[in-house]
Design a protein around this motif. Structure first.
Motif, PDB file in Angstrom:
ATOM      1  N   PHE A 165     -12.089  -5.014   5.198  1.00 34.28           N
ATOM      2  CA  PHE A 165     -12.360  -6.087   4.250  1.00 34.28           C
ATOM      3  C   PHE A 165     -13.866  -6.215   4.076  1.00 34.28           C
ATOM      4  O   PHE A 165     -14.637  -5.845   4.953  1.00 34.28           O
ATOM      5  N   SER A 166     -14.272  -6.735   2.929  1.00 36.30           N
ATOM      6  CA  SER A 166     -15.710  -6.822   2.676  1.00 36.30           C
ATOM      7  C   SER A 166     -16.247  -8.231   2.827  1.00 36.30           C
ATOM      8  O   SER A 166     -17.435  -8.404   3.057  1.00 36.30           O
ATOM      9  N   ASP A 167     -15.373  -9.236   2.688  1.00 34.43           N
ATOM     10  CA  ASP A 167     -15.886 -10.603   2.707  1.00 34.43           C
ATOM     11  C   ASP A 167     -14.730 -11.581   2.838  1.00 34.43           C
ATOM     12  O   ASP A 167     -13.591 -11.247   2.543  1.00 34.43           O
ATOM     13  N   PHE A 168     -15.058 -12.786   3.286  1.00 36.82           N
ATOM     14  CA  PHE A 168     -14.102 -13.888   3.189  1.00 36.82           C
ATOM     15  C   PHE A 168     -14.869 -15.194   3.044  1.00 36.82           C
ATOM     16  O   PHE A 168     -16.016 -15.296   3.464  1.00 36.82           O
TER      17      PHE A 168
ATOM     18  N   ALA B 144      -4.407  -5.508   1.469  1.00 39.40           N
ATOM     19  CA  ALA B 144      -4.247  -6.873   0.962  1.00 39.40           C
ATOM     20  C   ALA B 144      -2.771  -7.244   0.892  1.00 39.40           C
ATOM     21  O   ALA B 144      -2.363  -8.334   1.306  1.00 39.40           O
ATOM     22  N   LYS B 145      -1.949  -6.327   0.379  1.00 42.80           N
ATOM     23  CA  LYS B 145      -0.507  -6.588   0.287  1.00 42.80           C
ATOM     24  C   LYS B 145       0.103  -6.754   1.669  1.00 42.80           C
ATOM     25  O   LYS B 145       0.960  -7.603   1.885  1.00 42.80           O
ATOM     26  N   LYS B 146      -0.344  -5.929   2.610  1.00 42.96           N
ATOM     27  CA  LYS B 146       0.152  -6.008   3.985  1.00 42.96           C
ATOM     28  C   LYS B 146      -0.193  -7.369   4.581  1.00 42.96           C
ATOM     29  O   LYS B 146       0.632  -8.000   5.250  1.00 42.96           O
ATOM     30  N   CYS B 147      -1.395  -7.847   4.312  1.00 43.53           N
ATOM     31  CA  CYS B 147      -1.842  -9.143   4.829  1.00 43.53           C
ATOM     32  C   CYS B 147      -0.968 -10.275   4.290  1.00 43.53           C
ATOM     33  O   CYS B 147      -0.533 -11.147   5.040  1.00 43.53           O
ATOM     34  N   VAL B 148      -0.687 -10.246   2.985  1.00 40.64           N
ATOM     35  CA  VAL B 148       0.150 -11.289   2.390  1.00 40.64           C
ATOM     36  C   VAL B 148       1.551 -11.246   2.985  1.00 40.64           C
ATOM     37  O   VAL B 148       2.105 -12.266   3.400  1.00 40.64           O
ATOM     38  N   SER B 149       2.141 -10.054   3.065  1.00 41.10           N
ATOM     39  CA  SER B 149       3.513  -9.978   3.553  1.00 41.10           C
ATOM     40  C   SER B 149       3.601 -10.367   5.023  1.00 41.10           C
ATOM     41  O   SER B 149       4.599 -10.938   5.465  1.00 41.10           O
ATOM     42  N   GLN B 150       2.546 -10.107   5.781  1.00 38.46           N
ATOM     43  CA  GLN B 150       2.550 -10.433   7.210  1.00 38.46           C
ATOM     44  C   GLN B 150       2.417 -11.936   7.462  1.00 38.46           C
ATOM     45  O   GLN B 150       3.033 -12.464   8.372  1.00 38.46           O
TER      46      GLN B 150
ATOM     47  N   GLU C 110     -10.849 -11.914  12.621  1.00 43.26           N
ATOM     48  CA  GLU C 110      -9.944 -11.127  13.467  1.00 43.26           C
ATOM     49  C   GLU C 110      -8.661 -10.769  12.694  1.00 43.26           C
ATOM     50  O   GLU C 110      -8.193  -9.629  12.746  1.00 43.26           O
ATOM     51  N   LEU C 111      -8.111 -11.739  11.975  1.00 41.66           N
ATOM     52  CA  LEU C 111      -6.907 -11.509  11.174  1.00 41.66           C
ATOM     53  C   LEU C 111      -7.165 -10.421  10.132  1.00 41.66           C
ATOM     54  O   LEU C 111      -6.393  -9.472  10.000  1.00 41.66           O
ATOM     55  N   ALA C 112      -8.276 -10.550   9.393  1.00 39.55           N
ATOM     56  CA  ALA C 112      -8.584  -9.594   8.330  1.00 39.55           C
ATOM     57  C   ALA C 112      -8.809  -8.196   8.895  1.00 39.55           C
ATOM     58  O   ALA C 112      -8.307  -7.208   8.343  1.00 39.55           O
ATOM     59  N   GLN C 113      -9.531  -8.106  10.007  1.00 40.81           N
ATOM     60  CA  GLN C 113      -9.801  -6.800  10.616  1.00 40.81           C
ATOM     61  C   GLN C 113      -8.510  -6.138  11.076  1.00 40.81           C
ATOM     62  O   GLN C 113      -8.373  -4.926  11.009  1.00 40.81           O
ATOM     63  N   SER C 114      -7.543  -6.944  11.512  1.00 38.10           N
ATOM     64  CA  SER C 114      -6.282  -6.377  11.988  1.00 38.10           C
ATOM     65  C   SER C 114      -5.449  -5.821  10.834  1.00 38.10           C
ATOM     66  O   SER C 114      -4.547  -5.019  11.044  1.00 38.10           O
TER      67      SER C 114
END
Length: 85
Positions: free
Chosen positions: A48-51, A73-79, A40-44
């Motif tokens: 993404f292709s995998d985790f 990816a950068k957005k995910c890290v900063s969030q 859910e986090l990745a989709q938001s």
């Protein structure tokens, strides 16, 4: 000893080469975090292709998310870097 209610997550963007997809790694996730939570986090954050999630001996979890685009990816890290998760 960290209380299970407030664990700081450490996020970082891997050294992506042009030919590889950007990978975000989060360390120190709470034991209660599930695959569904990560999906859910990745989709938001974007496509993404995998985790992959690993559980360490102390029960903390580490997850690596492979994104399609560096911006996501950068957005995910900063969030999420430095947040409790």
């Amino acid at each position: 000893s960290n209380s299970n209610n407030s664990q700081t997550v450490f996020g970082r963007l891997g050294n992506a080469q042009a030919a590889t997809k950007p990978i975000v790694t989060f360390d120190n996730l709470r034991f209660s975090v599930t695959d569904a939570d990560i999906r859910e986090l990745a989709q938001s954050m974007g496509k993404f292709s995998d985790f992959v999630m690993h559980v360490q001996q102390n029960g903390a979890k580490t997850v690596r998310i492979t994104f399609e685009r560096a911006e996501d990816a950068k957005k995910c890290v900063s969030q999420f870097n430095g947040k409790s998760m």
